[in-house]
Design a protein around this motif. Structure first.
Motif, short mmCIF file in Angstrom:
data_model
loop_
_atom_site.label_atom_id
_atom_site.label_comp_id
_atom_site.label_asym_id
_atom_site.label_seq_id
_atom_site.Cartn_x
_atom_site.Cartn_y
_atom_site.Cartn_z
N LEU A 1 71.89 68.90 30.27
CA LEU A 1 71.08 68.20 29.27
C LEU A 1 69.72 67.90 29.87
CD1 LEU A 1 70.62 66.60 26.60
CD2 LEU A 1 71.64 64.62 27.76
N ILE A 2 68.67 68.25 29.13
CA ILE A 2 67.29 68.01 29.57
C ILE A 2 66.61 67.12 28.55
CG2 ILE A 2 65.10 69.03 30.26
CD1 ILE A 2 66.57 71.70 30.62
N THR A 3 66.29 65.88 28.90
CA THR A 3 65.55 65.03 27.97
C THR A 3 64.08 65.46 27.94
OG1 THR A 3 65.00 63.31 29.60
CG2 THR A 3 67.12 63.11 28.43
N GLY A 4 63.43 65.22 26.81
CA GLY A 4 62.06 65.70 26.66
C GLY A 4 62.01 67.22 26.77
N GLY A 5 62.96 67.88 26.11
CA GLY A 5 63.17 69.30 26.37
C GLY A 5 62.47 70.28 25.45
N ASN A 6 61.72 69.79 24.47
CA ASN A 6 61.18 70.74 23.50
C ASN A 6 59.81 71.31 23.85
OD1 ASN A 6 60.46 67.86 22.50
ND2 ASN A 6 58.99 69.15 21.43
N LYS A 7 59.19 70.83 24.94
CA LYS A 7 57.90 71.40 25.33
C LYS A 7 57.67 71.18 26.82
CE LYS A 7 55.18 67.26 24.16
NZ LYS A 7 54.02 66.76 23.38
N GLY A 8 56.59 71.78 27.33
CA GLY A 8 56.16 71.55 28.70
C GLY A 8 57.21 71.85 29.74
N LEU A 9 57.34 70.95 30.71
CA LEU A 9 58.28 71.15 31.81
C LEU A 9 59.72 71.23 31.33
CD1 LEU A 9 56.73 68.59 34.32
CD2 LEU A 9 56.58 71.09 34.48
N GLY A 10 60.07 70.44 30.33
CA GLY A 10 61.43 70.46 29.82
C GLY A 10 61.78 71.80 29.19
N TYR A 11 60.87 72.33 28.40
CA TYR A 11 61.08 73.62 27.73
C TYR A 11 61.21 74.74 28.75
CZ TYR A 11 60.23 77.44 24.38
OH TYR A 11 60.32 78.57 23.61
N ALA B 1 64.69 71.43 17.11
CA ALA B 1 65.48 72.51 16.52
C ALA B 1 64.76 73.84 16.66
CB ALA B 1 65.77 72.20 15.05
N GLU B 2 63.44 73.81 16.45
CA GLU B 2 62.64 75.03 16.58
C GLU B 2 62.65 75.55 18.02
OE1 GLU B 2 58.06 76.65 15.77
OE2 GLU B 2 58.58 74.54 15.43
N ALA B 3 62.48 74.64 18.98
CA ALA B 3 62.48 75.04 20.38
C ALA B 3 63.84 75.59 20.79
CB ALA B 3 62.11 73.85 21.27
N ALA B 4 64.91 74.94 20.34
CA ALA B 4 66.26 75.40 20.69
C ALA B 4 66.52 76.79 20.12
CB ALA B 4 67.28 74.41 20.16
N GLU B 5 66.05 77.04 18.91
CA GLU B 5 66.22 78.36 18.31
C GLU B 5 65.45 79.42 19.09
OE1 GLU B 5 65.77 80.65 13.99
OE2 GLU B 5 65.13 78.56 14.21
N GLN B 6 64.24 79.07 19.51
CA GLN B 6 63.44 80.02 20.29
C GLN B 6 64.12 80.38 21.60
OE1 GLN B 6 59.80 77.83 20.72
NE2 GLN B 6 58.99 78.42 18.72
N GLY C 1 67.43 79.93 22.30
CA GLY C 1 68.83 80.26 22.19
C GLY C 1 69.73 79.25 22.88
N VAL C 2 69.35 77.96 22.77
CA VAL C 2 70.11 76.89 23.41
C VAL C 2 70.50 75.84 22.36
CG1 VAL C 2 68.93 77.27 25.60
CG2 VAL C 2 68.06 75.53 24.02
N GLU C 3 71.17 74.79 22.80
CA GLU C 3 71.59 73.71 21.92
C GLU C 3 70.57 72.58 21.95
OE1 GLU C 3 74.25 74.12 20.12
OE2 GLU C 3 75.17 75.83 21.16
N TRP C 4 70.72 71.60 21.06
CA TRP C 4 69.85 70.44 21.11
C TRP C 4 70.58 69.21 20.58
CZ3 TRP C 4 68.21 67.65 16.74
CH2 TRP C 4 68.45 68.25 15.50
N THR C 5 70.09 68.05 20.97
CA THR C 5 70.58 66.78 20.44
C THR C 5 69.42 65.81 20.35
OG1 THR C 5 72.32 65.08 20.65
CG2 THR C 5 71.17 65.70 22.67
N ALA C 6 69.47 64.92 19.39
CA ALA C 6 68.40 63.94 19.21
C ALA C 6 68.57 62.79 20.19
CB ALA C 6 68.42 63.39 17.78
N ILE C 7 67.48 62.45 20.89
CA ILE C 7 67.53 61.31 21.81
C ILE C 7 66.13 60.76 22.03
CG2 ILE C 7 67.43 62.83 23.83
CD1 ILE C 7 69.14 60.74 25.32
#
Length: 231
Positions: free
Chosen positions: A5-15, A39-44, A46-52
């Motif tokens: 699990l990576i928090t702050g995962g939809n851009k930058g270092l997390g992505y 959701a968009e980042a996870a689709e790009q 091919g990973v999962e996501w959760t809201a936090i």
């Protein structure tokens, strides 16, 4: 399969960390505050996501419940989410501004570790990576040859110095978990307006390395892509 699990995962270092770790065969979950972007980042990727939202006890607890229900385990927690707060002249700082940064960057890690601790303790080789900064190093900030020396990052530096300390304490008192802090370095991301001198891949080298250790790996350390960072 290792679940990360990576928090702050939809851009930058997390992505970029998610891209690299997923490419290495791990199951990656993006922890995101903005669900549409997440959701968009996870689709790009091919990973999962959760809201936090790491600044919310309720949100962090809900994320832990979601990950437990959907995946049943967690091997690696990367505490990457954070905010810079004001980077400005000292006269412009006030208590609320600094408190907001501390609540997100430092207390947010405490919230997240404790919420996911039961899941981590199910893993045969649990790992926590706390994304810190050279701006939180007393030694680095005292070095006039370093770029960090001249940055007026009152709240941010205090928050990351605190992250370093809590990393050492967690490592001491949770000896069955490998818990380390990393400094990505001055990396070109939205966080600094793309002014960093490192690529985002270089900036994630230490994150990916520490996320990939096993039960015999180091704990209670602070490192960047070149090696140990002075506290």
């Amino acid at each position: 399969m290792t679940t990360i699990l990576i928090t702050g995962g939809n851009k930058g270092l997390g992505y970029e960390s998610a891209r690299r770790l997923a490419g290495n065969g791990h199951r990656v979950i993006l922890g995101v505050r903005d669900t549409a972007r997440g959701a968009e980042a996870a689709e790009q990727l091919g990973v999962e996501w959760t809201a936090i939202d790491v600044a919310s006890d309720k949100s962090v607890a809900a994320a832990a419940e979601d990950v437990t229900a959907r995946f049943g385990a967690l091997d690696v927690l990367i505490n990457n989410a954070g905010i810079s707060g004001p980077i400005t002249a000292m006269k412009n700082f006030d208590g609320p501004a600094v408190l907001t940064v501390l609540d997100t960057n430092t207390v947010g890690i405490v919230r997240t570790i404790h919420a996911f601790l039961p899941l981590l303790q199910r893993s045969p080789a649990p790992v926590v990576v706390n994304v810190s900064s050279g701006l939180g190093s007393f030694d680095v900030r005292a070095d006039a040859s370093r770029v960090e020396h001249g940055v007026p990052s009152l709240g941010y530096s205090a928050s990351k110095a605190a992250v370093n300390m809590l990393t050492t304490i967690y490592a001491q008192f949770l000896p069955d978990i490998r818990i380390n802090a990393v400094d990505p370095g001055y990396t070109a991301t939205d966080f600094n307006g793309k002014t960093g001198t490192q690529t985002v891949t270089e900036g994630t080298d230490a994150i990916v390395a520490m996320a990939s250790i096993d039960a015999h790996g180091p704990t209670g350390t602070f490192s960047d892509r070149h090696g140990a960072v002075r506290w």
